[in-house]
Design an enzyme around this catalytic site. Structure first.
Site, short mmCIF file in Angstrom:
data_model
loop_
_atom_site.label_atom_id
_atom_site.label_comp_id
_atom_site.label_asym_id
_atom_site.label_seq_id
_atom_site.Cartn_x
_atom_site.Cartn_y
_atom_site.Cartn_z
N ARG A 77 0.86 -1.19 0.00
CA ARG A 77 0.00 0.00 0.00
C ARG A 77 0.90 1.24 0.00
O ARG A 77 1.69 1.43 0.93
CB ARG A 77 -0.90 -0.01 1.24
N HIS A 121 -2.58 11.05 0.68
CA HIS A 121 -2.04 10.84 2.02
C HIS A 121 -1.39 12.16 2.46
O HIS A 121 -0.21 12.23 2.71
CB HIS A 121 -1.07 9.66 2.04
N GLU A 166 -7.20 8.70 6.09
CA GLU A 166 -7.45 9.40 7.36
C GLU A 166 -7.89 10.85 7.18
O GLU A 166 -7.16 11.78 7.59
CB GLU A 166 -6.22 9.33 8.26
N ASN A 295 -7.37 2.14 9.96
CA ASN A 295 -6.06 2.29 10.58
C ASN A 295 -6.26 2.34 12.09
O ASN A 295 -7.10 3.10 12.58
CB ASN A 295 -5.38 3.59 10.15
N TYR A 297 -4.11 2.22 15.98
CA TYR A 297 -2.86 2.17 16.74
C TYR A 297 -3.08 2.02 18.24
O TYR A 297 -2.38 1.26 18.89
CB TYR A 297 -2.03 3.44 16.48
N GLU A 361 -3.51 0.05 8.20
CA GLU A 361 -2.32 0.43 8.98
C GLU A 361 -2.47 -0.08 10.40
O GLU A 361 -3.53 0.06 11.02
CB GLU A 361 -2.15 1.96 9.09
#
Ligand code: FCB
Length: 456
Positions: A77, A121, A166, A295, A297, A361
């Site tokens: 990606r 991005h 995002e 994504n 985290y 991600e």
């Protein structure tokens, strides 16, 4: 030890983004982006770092693709830098810029690696920012033209396309807190920006549908928050609702239900009357997608607190307090808790359309050191990835249509406002020499890919 086998055809990958790895900001007619301007403004990025060289991937991509092949990577990606395609954000395509990505895609395909292309991005052409950036409705239309140009050139070879990465970060870190480019601190403008980003997605997705061969997948990637109360109180519950509103539902509702959340419109009513939403916008935004990228985290713990003045990425939330979760954390200070991924994936699956999902991600920064033996013993990263992959496996077992996982990131890179101080790669980059060294996590991930599973 338990063995967790993933379904046949599960997509394993690694992710990067143009400004974070490419360098070569003036090569082949590229124009400046908002990240060039931001990073070159003293005091905005740690250590004065910029993406001028980064991981020098623009020049080294053949060797980097060879490295991916050695990893056995089935999918990659990456993002296209808009100002390489249209240096000023409009007008005809720059053939040299398109040619670069055509060579990258061909190189990937020749190694059997599936390219997954993200159009945006965060590196908006500076000229478009000068004309109002994401605060200007016109930027959404410019994005659709850009999407069309890239699709016309690469559509026959790229099976999965993502409009935006995002949009929450682009809108709120970019236009509300100013932590990211273009560094604006105007909460009302940030809400307009969020809408125009979503409109860009809708118009861009429609342009892609017209230009791409049937069967090509179109997606968007969101950074969804696993919002949890930091206390047991009515105020904490209200804080959860508000952060969930701005972080998740502000994007999921228009994309999958065709309307903005009423409570968010109400909460932010003191900043804007939302008149930037025009007839037809929500129809464009909610056109069906083939895939949703997520994504993830770290979880987000919130409570109520005394109002805090100053820029924040959460409009109209000055009295929301972000609570740090005790326990292990990464070098970003982000709590390590795979429960958050579980919450996010199940929530989307249960409350929104039963659309196929991909984790586009997931990963962790640690203060990796190149050992005297020449290796990088990043066992904390391996544990992080293993824990999160166990959750992915469990979600699949429980019926979530989760089709792939992309580790962030293939290479150490320019971590936005943190510059090069944070290392997320499974491959170490020695910036002065640009030498790539596999961390232990890369060796581990290679094994995961080749056996299609993990041992926990
Ligand atoms: C995400 C971004 C990505 C990277 C990781 C750590 O928000 O999409 O570019 O910076 O965080």
């Amino acid at each position: 030890m338990t063995r967790l086998d993933f379904p046949e055809g599960f997509t394993w990958g690694a992710a990067t983004a143009a400004y974070q790895i490419e360098g070569s900001p003036a090569a082949d007619g590229r124009g400046p982006s908002i990240w060039d301007t931001f990073a070159h403004t003293p005091g905005l990025v740690a250590n004065g770092d910029t993406g001028d060289v980064a991981a020098d991937h623009y020049r080294r991509f053949p060797a980097d693709v060879a490295l991916m092949a050695d990893l056995g990577l089935p999918a990659y990606r990456f993002s296209v830098s808009w100002p390489r395609i249209q240096p000023g954000g409009k007008g005809p395509a720059n053939p040299a810029g398109l040619g670069h990505y055509a060579r990258l895609v061909d190189e990937l395909l020749s190694r059997g690696i599936t390219p997954m292309l993200t159009l945006y991005h965060w590196d908006l052409p500076q000229e478009l920012e000068d004309a109002g950036g994401w605060g200007a409705r016109d930027t959404a239309f410019r994005f659709a033209e850009y999407a069309d140009l890239v699709a016309a050139r690469l559509g026959d070879r790229v099976p999965i396309w993502t409009t935006l990465n995002e949009p929450w970060c682009a809108a709120f870190l970019g236009y509300a807190s100013g932590e990211h480019a273009p560094g604006r601190t105007d909460p009302a403008l940030s809400l307009r920006a969020a809408h125009h980003l979503l409109l860009a997605h809708g118009l861009g997705a429609s342009a892609l549908r017209s230009a791409l061969p049937a069967g090509t997948q179109v997606s968007i990637t969101l950074n969804l928050c696993a919002v949890m109360p930091g206390a047991t109180s009515a105020e904490a519950t209200a804080a959860v609702r508000r952060i969930d509103g701005l972080g998740n539902r502000l994007f999921l509702d228009p994309l999958f239900r065709g309307h903005y959340p009423v409570d968010v419109r109400h909460d932010t009513g003191g900043l804007t009357d939302w008149s930037f939403v025009e007839d037809g916008d929500l129809e464009a935004i909610s056109a069906p997608l083939d895939l949703l990228g997520i994504n993830y985290y770290t979880p987000t713990l919130v409570d109520a607190g005394p109002p805090v003045a100053g820029p924040s990425p959460w409009p109209a939330c000055a009295d929301v307090r972000f609570v740090s979760q005790p326990g292990p954390a990464t070098a970003m200070g982000w709590a390590i808790d795979a429960q958050g991924l579980r919450n996010v994936v199940h929530r989307v699956h249960e409350e929104y359309a039963p659309i196929p999902l991909m984790i586009t991600e997931n990963g962790a920064a640690f203060d990796d050191e190149l050992g005297s033996d020449g290796g990088v013993r990043d066992h904390e990263r391996i544990s992080y990835l293993r824990e999160h992959l166990a959750v992915v496996h469990e979600a699949i077992e429980s019926g979530v249509d989760l089709r792939g996982y992309f580790v962030w990131s293939l290479l150490d890179n320019f971590e936005w406002a943190y510059g090069y101080s944070k290392r997320f790669g499974i491959v170490h980059v020695d910036y002065p020499t640009q030498r790539r060294v596999w961390k232990d996590s890369a060796h581990w991930y290679r094994q995961v890919i080749s056996t299609n599973g993990i041992d926990t």
